[in-house]
Scaffold this motif. Structure first.
Motif, PDB file in Angstrom:
ATOM      1  N   HIS A  54      25.662  37.877  15.907  1.00  0.00           N
ATOM      2  CA  HIS A  54      25.580  38.023  17.359  1.00  0.00           C
ATOM      3  C   HIS A  54      26.829  38.668  17.943  1.00  0.00           C
ATOM      4  N   ASP A  55      27.977  38.241  17.468  1.00  0.00           N
ATOM      5  CA  ASP A  55      29.236  38.782  17.993  1.00  0.00           C
ATOM      6  C   ASP A  55      29.425  40.260  17.674  1.00  0.00           C
ATOM      7  N   ARG A  56      28.654  40.759  16.719  1.00  0.00           N
ATOM      8  CA  ARG A  56      28.721  42.186  16.372  1.00  0.00           C
ATOM      9  C   ARG A  56      27.623  42.996  17.067  1.00  0.00           C
ATOM     10  N   GLY A  57      26.820  42.327  17.899  1.00  0.00           N
ATOM     11  CA  GLY A  57      25.818  43.052  18.666  1.00  0.00           C
ATOM     12  C   GLY A  57      24.391  42.908  18.169  1.00  0.00           C
ATOM     13  N   PHE A  58      24.077  41.804  17.518  1.00  0.00           N
ATOM     14  CA  PHE A  58      22.716  41.569  17.005  1.00  0.00           C
ATOM     15  C   PHE A  58      21.999  40.563  17.896  1.00  0.00           C
ATOM     16  N   GLU A  59      20.722  40.829  18.171  1.00  0.00           N
ATOM     17  CA  GLU A  59      19.900  39.938  18.991  1.00  0.00           C
ATOM     18  C   GLU A  59      18.529  39.757  18.335  1.00  0.00           C
ATOM     19  N   VAL A  60      17.864  38.661  18.711  1.00  0.00           N
ATOM     20  CA  VAL A  60      16.496  38.385  18.262  1.00  0.00           C
ATOM     21  C   VAL A  60      15.625  38.207  19.496  1.00  0.00           C
ATOM     22  N   ALA A  61      14.506  38.918  19.530  1.00  0.00           N
ATOM     23  CA  ALA A  61      13.526  38.793  20.610  1.00  0.00           C
ATOM     24  C   ALA A  61      12.229  38.258  20.011  1.00  0.00           C
ATOM     25  N   ALA A  62      11.836  37.051  20.440  1.00  0.00           N
ATOM     26  CA  ALA A  62      10.669  36.376  19.877  1.00  0.00           C
ATOM     27  C   ALA A  62       9.510  36.407  20.872  1.00  0.00           C
ATOM     28  N   PHE A  63       8.363  36.878  20.395  1.00  0.00           N
ATOM     29  CA  PHE A  63       7.167  36.983  21.221  1.00  0.00           C
ATOM     30  C   PHE A  63       6.075  36.090  20.647  1.00  0.00           C
ATOM     31  N   PRO A  64       5.848  34.922  21.260  1.00  0.00           N
ATOM     32  CA  PRO A  64       4.780  34.050  20.778  1.00  0.00           C
ATOM     33  C   PRO A  64       3.416  34.739  20.868  1.00  0.00           C
ATOM     34  N   CYS A  65       2.595  34.468  19.864  1.00  0.00           N
ATOM     35  CA  CYS A  65       1.261  35.073  19.807  1.00  0.00           C
ATOM     36  C   CYS A  65       0.314  34.065  19.158  1.00  0.00           C
ATOM     37  N   ASN A  66      -0.859  33.900  19.749  1.00  0.00           N
ATOM     38  CA  ASN A  66      -1.845  32.934  19.249  1.00  0.00           C
ATOM     39  C   ASN A  66      -3.032  33.633  18.595  1.00  0.00           C
ATOM     40  N   GLN A  67      -2.881  34.892  18.192  1.00  0.00           N
ATOM     41  CA  GLN A  67      -3.992  35.666  17.646  1.00  0.00           C
ATOM     42  C   GLN A  67      -4.278  35.401  16.165  1.00  0.00           C
ATOM     43  N   PHE A  68      -3.411  34.685  15.488  1.00  0.00           N
ATOM     44  CA  PHE A  68      -3.577  34.493  14.044  1.00  0.00           C
ATOM     45  C   PHE A  68      -3.799  33.022  13.738  1.00  0.00           C
ATOM     46  N   GLY A  69      -5.029  32.660  13.545  1.00  0.00           N
ATOM     47  CA  GLY A  69      -5.374  31.286  13.190  1.00  0.00           C
ATOM     48  C   GLY A  69      -5.072  30.268  14.278  1.00  0.00           C
ATOM     49  N   GLY A  70      -4.907  30.705  15.519  1.00  0.00           N
ATOM     50  CA  GLY A  70      -4.612  29.776  16.603  1.00  0.00           C
ATOM     51  C   GLY A  70      -3.347  28.972  16.358  1.00  0.00           C
ATOM     52  N   GLN A  71      -2.344  29.603  15.723  1.00  0.00           N
ATOM     53  CA  GLN A  71      -1.149  28.873  15.292  1.00  0.00           C
ATOM     54  C   GLN A  71      -0.039  28.808  16.339  1.00  0.00           C
ATOM     55  N   GLU A  72      -0.316  29.304  17.551  1.00  0.00           N
ATOM     56  CA  GLU A  72       0.644  29.171  18.655  1.00  0.00           C
ATOM     57  C   GLU A  72      -0.123  28.749  19.914  1.00  0.00           C
ATOM     58  N   PRO A  73      -0.689  27.522  19.898  1.00  0.00           N
ATOM     59  CA  PRO A  73      -1.524  27.090  21.023  1.00  0.00           C
ATOM     60  C   PRO A  73      -0.744  26.608  22.249  1.00  0.00           C
ATOM     61  N   ALA A  74       0.519  26.280  22.091  1.00  0.00           N
ATOM     62  CA  ALA A  74       1.303  25.679  23.178  1.00  0.00           C
ATOM     63  C   ALA A  74       1.680  26.700  24.251  1.00  0.00           C
ATOM     64  N   CYS A  75       2.119  26.172  25.394  1.00  0.00           N
ATOM     65  CA  CYS A  75       2.641  27.032  26.452  1.00  0.00           C
ATOM     66  C   CYS A  75       4.089  27.400  26.125  1.00  0.00           C
ATOM     67  N   GLU A  76       4.609  28.375  26.854  1.00  0.00           N
ATOM     68  CA  GLU A  76       5.958  28.883  26.568  1.00  0.00           C
ATOM     69  C   GLU A  76       7.039  27.809  26.662  1.00  0.00           C
ATOM     70  N   ILE A  77       6.928  26.918  27.637  1.00  0.00           N
ATOM     71  CA  ILE A  77       7.948  25.868  27.788  1.00  0.00           C
ATOM     72  C   ILE A  77       7.952  24.958  26.560  1.00  0.00           C
ATOM     73  N   ASP A  78       6.761  24.590  26.086  1.00  0.00           N
ATOM     74  CA  ASP A  78       6.672  23.742  24.896  1.00  0.00           C
ATOM     75  C   ASP A  78       7.173  24.478  23.656  1.00  0.00           C
ATOM     76  N   ILE A  79       6.893  25.768  23.570  1.00  0.00           N
ATOM     77  CA  ILE A  79       7.369  26.569  22.435  1.00  0.00           C
ATOM     78  C   ILE A  79       8.899  26.611  22.448  1.00  0.00           C
ATOM     79  N   LYS A  80       9.456  26.874  23.614  1.00  0.00           N
ATOM     80  CA  LYS A  80      10.917  26.940  23.766  1.00  0.00           C
ATOM     81  C   LYS A  80      11.557  25.617  23.347  1.00  0.00           C
ATOM     82  N   ASN A  81      10.977  24.502  23.815  1.00  0.00           N
ATOM     83  CA  ASN A  81      11.501  23.176  23.467  1.00  0.00           C
ATOM     84  C   ASN A  81      11.382  22.912  21.973  1.00  0.00           C
ATOM     85  N   PHE A  82      10.244  23.279  21.379  1.00  0.00           N
ATOM     86  CA  PHE A  82      10.027  23.089  19.945  1.00  0.00           C
ATOM     87  C   PHE A  82      11.095  23.816  19.132  1.00  0.00           C
ATOM     88  N   VAL A  83      11.321  25.088  19.431  1.00  0.00           N
ATOM     89  CA  VAL A  83      12.286  25.892  18.680  1.00  0.00           C
ATOM     90  C   VAL A  83      13.699  25.349  18.863  1.00  0.00           C
TER      91      VAL A  83
END
Length: 159
Positions: A54-83
């Protein structure tokens, strides 16, 4: 559209975010899911990479998606808390999107056009990764089975 900087997306709180915020940084864009077999290894390793680079300029952008086996059913707030609670990790988390089909998010339409897949360009599963250079160009695409640690050389080459 020629770089990721041309896109505005919604964050997990529903606010518009210009991807221009990543200008000059190396970025890993990932479609994520909380209930996938790849969840533990990917979140754990993405946190390691972010902590290390991170200190060298690296970032991660995570985009939840529920299109594969329904494996991301939660809302964004719950996903954020889970992670945050399970992995002690706070990547830039965005609103849930579709990555394939007629309603695919424009960013993902662009990513797939820039770095097509093997056989077909569609995203095949959770944790498909796109590596973006400091100029906003999509330079590599990695399969869901590619562990984040295995792309360290690719990240270091761009940093």
């Amino acid at each position: 559209m020629s770089t990721i900087y041309d896109f505005t997306v919604k964050d997990a709180d529903g606010k518009d975010v210009s991807l221009d915020k990543y200008r000059g940084k190396v970025l890993l864009i990932v479609n994520v899911a909380s209930q996938c077999g790849f969840t533990n290894s990917n979140y754990t390793q993405m946190k390691e990479l972010l902590d290390k680079y991170h200190d060298r300029g690296f970032e991660v952008a995570a985009f939840p998606c529920n299109q594969f086996g329904g494996q991301e059913p939660a809302c964004e707030i719950d996903i954020k808390n889970f992670v945050n609670e399970k992995f002690n990790f706070e990547p830039d988390l965005f609103a849930k999107i579709n990555v394939n089909g007629a309603n695919a998010d424009p960013l993902y339409q662009f990513l797939k056009k820039e770095q097509g897949g093997t056989l077909i360009d569609a995203i095949k599963w959770n944790f498909t990764k796109f590596l973006v250079d400091r100029q906003g160009k999509v330079v590599k695409r990695f399969a869901p089975t590619t562990e984040p640690r295995s792309i360290i050389k690719d990240i270091e080459a761009l940093l």
